[in-house]
Design an enzyme around this catalytic site. Structure first.
Site, PDB file in Angstrom:
ATOM      1  N   ARG A  65      -1.030  14.510  13.267  1.00  0.00           N
ATOM      2  CA  ARG A  65      -0.421  14.156  11.975  1.00  0.00           C
ATOM      3  C   ARG A  65      -0.359  15.348  11.008  1.00  0.00           C
ATOM      4  NH1 ARG A  65      -2.031   8.460   9.625  1.00  0.00           N
ATOM      5  NH2 ARG A  65       0.061   8.583   8.797  1.00  0.00           N
TER       6      ARG A  65
ATOM      7  N   ARG B  89      -9.098  -0.274   3.678  1.00  0.00           N
ATOM      8  CA  ARG B  89      -8.196   0.759   3.142  1.00  0.00           C
ATOM      9  C   ARG B  89      -6.807   0.190   2.897  1.00  0.00           C
ATOM     10  NH1 ARG B  89      -7.420   5.838   6.535  1.00  0.00           N
ATOM     11  NH2 ARG B  89      -5.941   6.027   4.827  1.00  0.00           N
TER      12      ARG B  89
ATOM     13  N   ASP C 171       3.504   0.532  12.114  1.00  0.00           N
ATOM     14  CA  ASP C 171       2.313  -0.090  11.536  1.00  0.00           C
ATOM     15  C   ASP C 171       2.126  -1.542  11.979  1.00  0.00           C
ATOM     16  OD1 ASP C 171       1.689   2.252  10.274  1.00  0.00           O
ATOM     17  OD2 ASP C 171       2.338   1.634   8.281  1.00  0.00           O
TER      18      ASP C 171
ATOM     19  N   CYS D 228      -6.922  12.887  12.094  1.00  0.00           N
ATOM     20  CA  CYS D 228      -6.655  11.479  11.847  1.00  0.00           C
ATOM     21  C   CYS D 228      -7.136  10.711  13.065  1.00  0.00           C
ATOM     22  CB  CYS D 228      -5.151  11.329  11.664  1.00  0.00           C
ATOM     23  SG  CYS D 228      -4.587   9.656  11.663  1.00  0.00           S
TER      24      CYS D 228
ATOM     25  N   LYS E 259       0.834  -1.216   0.000  1.00  0.00           N
ATOM     26  CA  LYS E 259       0.000   0.000   0.000  1.00  0.00           C
ATOM     27  C   LYS E 259       0.863   1.258   0.000  1.00  0.00           C
ATOM     28  CE  LYS E 259      -1.887   1.903   3.956  1.00  0.00           C
ATOM     29  NZ  LYS E 259      -1.718   3.360   3.937  1.00  0.00           N
ATOM     30  N   ASN E 260       1.857   1.283   0.879  1.00  0.00           N
ATOM     31  CA  ASN E 260       2.636   2.521   1.025  1.00  0.00           C
ATOM     32  C   ASN E 260       3.620   2.747  -0.117  1.00  0.00           C
ATOM     33  OD1 ASN E 260       1.221   2.982   3.319  1.00  0.00           O
ATOM     34  ND2 ASN E 260       2.890   2.541   4.751  1.00  0.00           N
TER      35      ASN E 260
HETATM   36  C1  UD1 Z   1       3.694   6.908   6.473  1.00  0.00           C
HETATM   37  C2  UD1 Z   1       2.886   5.658   6.199  1.00  0.00           C
HETATM   38  C3  UD1 Z   1       2.232   5.163   7.481  1.00  0.00           C
HETATM   39  C4  UD1 Z   1       3.273   4.965   8.564  1.00  0.00           C
HETATM   40  C5  UD1 Z   1       4.131   6.215   8.729  1.00  0.00           C
HETATM   41  C6  UD1 Z   1       5.300   6.009   9.675  1.00  0.00           C
HETATM   42  C7  UD1 Z   1       2.213   5.959   3.910  1.00  0.00           C
HETATM   43  C8  UD1 Z   1       1.105   6.215   2.942  1.00  0.00           C
HETATM   44  N1  UD1 Z   1       1.882   5.981   5.208  1.00  0.00           N
HETATM   45  O1  UD1 Z   1       2.811   7.923   6.931  1.00  0.00           O
HETATM   46  O2  UD1 Z   1       1.596   3.912   7.180  1.00  0.00           O
HETATM   47  O3  UD1 Z   1       2.627   4.700   9.796  1.00  0.00           O
HETATM   48  O4  UD1 Z   1       4.684   6.616   7.460  1.00  0.00           O
HETATM   49  O5  UD1 Z   1       6.095   4.967   9.252  1.00  0.00           O
HETATM   50  O6  UD1 Z   1       3.336   5.711   3.537  1.00  0.00           O
HETATM   51  N2  UD1 Z   1       5.310  14.656  10.946  1.00  0.00           N
HETATM   52  C9  UD1 Z   1       5.205  15.999  11.272  1.00  0.00           C
HETATM   53  N3  UD1 Z   1       5.021  16.886  10.241  1.00  0.00           N
HETATM   54  C10 UD1 Z   1       4.932  16.501   8.941  1.00  0.00           C
HETATM   55  C11 UD1 Z   1       5.045  15.121   8.625  1.00  0.00           C
HETATM   56  C12 UD1 Z   1       5.230  14.217   9.651  1.00  0.00           C
HETATM   57  O7  UD1 Z   1       5.273  16.377  12.436  1.00  0.00           O
HETATM   58  O8  UD1 Z   1       4.769  17.356   8.065  1.00  0.00           O
HETATM   59  C13 UD1 Z   1       5.519  13.673  12.029  1.00  0.00           C
HETATM   60  C14 UD1 Z   1       4.322  12.739  12.212  1.00  0.00           C
HETATM   61  O9  UD1 Z   1       3.345  13.302  13.051  1.00  0.00           O
HETATM   62  C15 UD1 Z   1       4.999  11.514  12.800  1.00  0.00           C
HETATM   63  C16 UD1 Z   1       6.344  11.475  12.094  1.00  0.00           C
HETATM   64  O10 UD1 Z   1       6.570  12.805  11.623  1.00  0.00           O
HETATM   65  O11 UD1 Z   1       5.207  11.695  14.182  1.00  0.00           O
HETATM   66  C17 UD1 Z   1       6.452  10.500  10.942  1.00  0.00           C
HETATM   67  O12 UD1 Z   1       5.349  10.638  10.083  1.00  0.00           O
HETATM   68  P1  UD1 Z   1       5.457  10.317   8.522  1.00  0.00           P
HETATM   69  O13 UD1 Z   1       6.632   9.443   8.297  1.00  0.00           O
HETATM   70  O14 UD1 Z   1       5.385  11.589   7.771  1.00  0.00           O
HETATM   71  O15 UD1 Z   1       4.127   9.504   8.258  1.00  0.00           O
HETATM   72  P2  UD1 Z   1       3.278   9.446   6.929  1.00  0.00           P
HETATM   73  O16 UD1 Z   1       4.143   9.694   5.746  1.00  0.00           O
HETATM   74  O17 UD1 Z   1       2.047  10.248   7.095  1.00  0.00           O
END
Ligand code: UD1
Length: 418
Positions: free
Chosen positions: A121, A398, A306, A116, A22-23
């Site tokens: 997030r 999903r 995850d 979320c 998925k990711n």
């Molecule tokens: C992706 C994965 C999700 C997984 C997560 C962490 C996809 C589609 N989803 O989510 O399944 O659980 O990585 O491995 O690939 N953060 C901020 N600001 C930002 C972006 C992130 O503070 O702009 C923080 C988040 O709150 C979190 C951390 O950074 O604490 C990591 O999040 P991130 O790696 O960005 O997660 P996703 O890409 O949303």
């Protein structure tokens, strides 16, 4: 609304075919915006999230067709750099379109994702990254309005490793003028696949799979007609944990064990038998004699957040107490109350969970709260004496491809009901 009815206490035996990740498929679909012709993505999982991404691409003018495990995307007629709230709100990964839209059209209007199931997030790293590349960003009515002439490469230091921000900045910077460095970049296999895909279109990305990715901007990209999605390491981990918990012997096919090394080593420490081949893993367990093993989630190659909920369930069956520290999402513990209703005994304090072992699980009616939490509830119900129901399974649809069919095939008693 669909729900699962599960009769517990059956061991699992047979073969399972793991689907594409998925990711990985979601950023690849977003990257199709940079393609100007027909692209076929194969080994794709059948998920509602890929349908959401398809609808988003269609809104922009792409043609998207699903045939068997392939997604065919024709981006020739894409002309509308707009991602509406109605789609973005259902799936945060929709935000991935910001980077490629900005680099292709010099403008984009993308809804902010909003809340979320767990925690805030935010997407601030994505936005700051685009600004560093020279984009002008305004916020209007819940939408990001991004504008730029040609983006200009820069050094971007993410405050924390972020999968989504890394992917978005990558897709924006490949066509930027000059060089970009992303520090604190994600090394996840799904981001590695995105980098290789962009390179096959003529991008110049190096140090892939490290935490400092370098991008040499190019003037244009060429079209690419096919890519095959890497296996889903989270689905694989979920099945490994399911068999470890229920007992039985199952061969997982279409996996990349190198992407699951930390999970494999934790399962071995927990006394689960695993035989690892090039693209398959055989897991066997008696569902008893499970050793307690503390775990903390971390960015790749650490233990994936995850799989935290599923691991919590397994540790509830272990012979001793254990704990989990959640380092990625400090409050990703919505599943605890539902797991406790199925007989677990877990206490949460700040970002740690304290898990009592030796639990006898009991059937209950429980509710899914997010994709991975749903998987832990299913495994718990498979281990519990009696009949359980799990509602709100749209969460699981999903991210898991036909999970009830795959589980039924290996002996689980799980039925989807309306
Ligand atoms: C992706 C994965 C999700 C997984 C997560 C962490 C996809 C589609 N989803 O989510 O399944 O659980 O990585 O491995 O690939 N953060 C901020 N600001 C930002 C972006 C992130 O503070 O702009 C923080 C988040 O709150 C979190 C951390 O950074 O604490 C990591 O999040 P991130 O790696 O960005 O997660 P996703 O890409 O949303």
């Amino acid at each position: 609304m669909d729900y699962f009815e599960i009769e517990g206490k059956n061991q699992l035996f047979g073969d399972v075919q793991i689907s594409g990740a998925k990711n990985a498929v979601l950023p690849l679909m977003a990257a199709s915006i940079l393609n100007n012709d027909q692209l076929t993505i194969s080994n794709t999982p059948n998920l509602s999230d890929s349908k959401t991404m398809a609808n988003l691409l269609r809104e922009m003018g792409s043609e998207v067709k699903f045939i068997d495990d392939k997604i065919h995307i024709n981006s020739q007629s894409i002309n509308m750099p707009y991602a509406p709230y109605k789609l973005v709100k259902t799936m945060r990964a929709s935000f991935y379109v910001l980077g490629p839209l900005l680099s292709k059209f010099g403008e984009a209007k993308v809804s902010l994702p909003g809340g979320c199931a767990w925690g805030p997030r935010p997407v601030d790293f994505h936005i700051e990254g685009m600004k560093k590349l020279g984009a002008k960003i305004d916020l209007e009515d819940g939408y990001i309005i991004a504008k730029s002439n040609r983006l200009v490469g820069n050094k971007i230091v993410l405050p924390k490793i972020s999968v989504g921000a890394t992917g978005n900045i990558l897709m924006a910077s490949v066509l930027a003028k000059g060089d970009t460095e992303i520090h604190n970049a994600a090394a996840e296999p799904e981001i590695q696949q995105l980098c290789h895909f962009l390179n096959s279109m003529g991008a110049k990305i190096s140090d892939i799979g490290t935490n400092t990715i370098k991008i040499q901007g190019v003037d244009s990209l060429n079209n690419i007609d096919s890519v095959s999605v890497i296996p889903d390491r989270i689905e694989a981990g979920t099945f490994l944990i399911a068999v470890a918990a229920t007992g039985g012997e199952v061969k997982l096919n279409n996996v990349n064990p190198m992407h699951s090394e930390t999970v494999i080593s934790h399962l071995k420490k927990a006394n689960i038998n695993l035989t690892v081949h090039d693209d398959s893993i055989v897991v066997s367990s008696d569902g008893k004699d499970i050793n307690a093993c503390n775990m903390e989630t971390n960015e790749y190659p650490g233990f994936p957040t995850d799989l935290q909920a599923q691991w919590m369930l397994l540790m509830s069956l272990a012979s001793e107490d254990s704990n989990i520290k959640e380092n990625i999402y400090f409050d990703r513990f919505n599943h605890v109350l539902e797991l406790n209703r199925l007989g677990c005994n877990v206490r949460v304090e700040k970002e740690s969970a304290f898990i009592k072992g030796k639990r006898n699980l009991v059937s209950a009616d429980v509710m899914s709260t997010d994709i991975r939490a749903s998987a832990s509830l299913i495994i718990a119900a498979l281990c519990a004496e009696g009949r359980s129901t799990i509602s709100r399974i749209y969460h699981i649809d999903r991210g898991y491809d036909k999970i009830e069919e795959k589980l039924s095939k290996i002996g689980a008693k799980i039925v989807r009901k309306k």
